[in-house]
Design a protein around this motif. Sequence first.
Motif, PDB file in Angstrom:
ATOM      1  N   ASP A 158       0.861  -1.092  -0.022  1.00 34.86           N
ATOM      2  CA  ASP A 158       0.008   0.004  -0.053  1.00 34.86           C
ATOM      3  C   ASP A 158       0.901   1.263  -0.012  1.00 34.86           C
ATOM      4  O   ASP A 158       2.296   1.080   0.311  1.00 34.86           O
ATOM      5  N   TYR A 159       0.138   2.392  -0.564  1.00 36.50           N
ATOM      6  CA  TYR A 159       0.874   3.698  -0.395  1.00 36.50           C
ATOM      7  C   TYR A 159       0.223   4.841   0.257  1.00 36.50           C
ATOM      8  O   TYR A 159      -0.900   5.109  -0.361  1.00 36.50           O
ATOM      9  N   VAL A 160       0.815   5.294   1.179  1.00 35.69           N
ATOM     10  CA  VAL A 160       0.086   6.644   1.912  1.00 35.69           C
ATOM     11  C   VAL A 160       0.853   7.723   1.524  1.00 35.69           C
ATOM     12  O   VAL A 160       2.123   7.950   1.671  1.00 35.69           O
ATOM     13  N   THR A 161       0.050   8.777   0.985  1.00 32.29           N
ATOM     14  CA  THR A 161       0.925  10.172   0.628  1.00 32.29           C
ATOM     15  C   THR A 161       0.764  10.932   1.830  1.00 32.29           C
ATOM     16  O   THR A 161      -0.281  11.253   2.265  1.00 32.29           O
ATOM     17  N   LYS A 162       1.761  11.680   2.126  1.00 34.10           N
ATOM     18  CA  LYS A 162       1.679  12.702   3.443  1.00 34.10           C
ATOM     19  C   LYS A 162       1.138  14.082   2.730  1.00 34.10           C
ATOM     20  O   LYS A 162       1.461  14.253   1.665  1.00 34.10           O
ATOM     21  N   PRO A 163       0.611  14.891   3.364  1.00 35.91           N
ATOM     22  CA  PRO A 163       0.169  14.562   4.781  1.00 35.91           C
ATOM     23  C   PRO A 163      -1.064  13.550   5.026  1.00 35.91           C
ATOM     24  O   PRO A 163      -1.856  13.482   4.009  1.00 35.91           O
ATOM     25  N   PHE A 164      -1.018  12.714   6.092  1.00 39.05           N
ATOM     26  CA  PHE A 164      -2.217  11.678   6.089  1.00 39.05           C
ATOM     27  C   PHE A 164      -2.567  11.797   7.596  1.00 39.05           C
ATOM     28  O   PHE A 164      -2.061  12.327   8.394  1.00 39.05           O
ATOM     29  N   SER A 165      -3.727  11.046   7.606  1.00 42.61           N
ATOM     30  CA  SER A 165      -4.445  10.819   8.883  1.00 42.61           C
ATOM     31  C   SER A 165      -3.983   9.828   9.743  1.00 42.61           C
ATOM     32  O   SER A 165      -3.947   8.664   8.981  1.00 42.61           O
ATOM     33  N   PRO A 166      -3.467   9.746  10.916  1.00 46.98           N
ATOM     34  CA  PRO A 166      -3.044   8.515  11.582  1.00 46.98           C
ATOM     35  C   PRO A 166      -4.048   7.491  11.566  1.00 46.98           C
ATOM     36  O   PRO A 166      -3.730   6.202  11.332  1.00 46.98           O
ATOM     37  N   LYS A 167      -5.410   7.832  11.848  1.00 43.60           N
ATOM     38  CA  LYS A 167      -6.469   6.950  11.937  1.00 43.60           C
ATOM     39  C   LYS A 167      -6.486   6.371  10.415  1.00 43.60           C
ATOM     40  O   LYS A 167      -6.775   5.045  10.594  1.00 43.60           O
ATOM     41  N   GLU A 168      -6.337   6.948   9.431  1.00 45.92           N
ATOM     42  CA  GLU A 168      -6.373   6.200   8.146  1.00 45.92           C
ATOM     43  C   GLU A 168      -5.307   5.330   7.785  1.00 45.92           C
ATOM     44  O   GLU A 168      -5.418   4.146   7.498  1.00 45.92           O
ATOM     45  N   VAL A 169      -4.155   5.627   8.389  1.00 46.31           N
ATOM     46  CA  VAL A 169      -2.948   4.653   8.440  1.00 46.31           C
ATOM     47  C   VAL A 169      -3.180   3.301   9.219  1.00 46.31           C
ATOM     48  O   VAL A 169      -2.818   2.430   8.693  1.00 46.31           O
ATOM     49  N   MET A 170      -3.912   3.493  10.179  1.00 48.64           N
ATOM     50  CA  MET A 170      -4.179   2.413  11.136  1.00 48.64           C
ATOM     51  C   MET A 170      -5.013   1.417  10.248  1.00 48.64           C
ATOM     52  O   MET A 170      -4.962   0.066  10.606  1.00 48.64           O
TER      53      MET A 170
END
Length: 221
Positions: free
Chosen positions: A96-108
Motif C-alpha cells: 500500500d502507499y500513503v501520501t503525506k500529509p495523512f491521517s494517523p487513523k487512516e494509516v491504522m
Amino acid sequence: MKVLIVDDEEMIRGVLREYVEFEGGTAYEAADGMQAVKMCREQDFDIILMDVMMPRLDGFSAVKEIKKVKDVPVIMLSARGEEYDKLFGFEIGVDDYVTKPFSPKEVMARINAVIKRSKGEDVKKEVLKFEGLEIDMAGRNVYVDGEKAELTPKEYEILFYFVKNKGIALTREKLLLDVWGFDFYGDDRTVDTHIKMLRSNLKQYRKFIVTLRGLGYKFEV
C-alpha cells in the motif's frame, strides 16, 4: 501486532507509535533505511511503515533489501504522490502507499486491512482457465499461455476478486471496500493504477478486464 516505523522525522514516528500502541500493538522505530534493514534481519515484524525519502538508504532500496530476506507487508509513506513512484513501489512488492500529509487513523485502518489480507483467506482448491489465462486459486499462481505471470500480492487479489465476481459491474468504490478492506476516502486512482499494472502482466488477456466508463470495471469472458 509488531509494527516497524521507518521515518527520519522523529515527530512522525512518535505520532504513529502512539496510535499503534493505542490499538494494542508494539511499535519499533528506525530513523533510516539502513537501520530498518538491520532490524529486519534480526527480528520479525507483522508490517512495516516505510518512508521513501531518507538519508543513507531510501525507502525503496530498503524494501528491496528487506524482501530478499523477509516476506513482510510494507506500506510506503511519502510526500511524493506521483504515479511513477506508486507503480515502482508496487512493482517491488509494496502492499500500500500513503501520501503525506495523512491521517494517523487512516494509516491504522490501512495497517489492519493489509495485515488481515496477509494472513490469507481460505480459497477453493480450483484452477480456472479462460482461453490461455490459467488461474490457480489455491496456489495464488497465474499463467499466461503457460508462462507464470509475476503479479504483486495486490494484483493477485484484484484478479481473484474479478474472477469471483465474473460478469458483475464493479465500481471503484466497491473494489476499494472489498479488496483493500475499507474506504479510501475517494482515492479511486489507486484502483486504476493497480489495474493498469495487472492488465500489463496479463498481456493479450487484458481484454477480459473491461472498463465501464464513469463506473468502474468488469471481468468478462
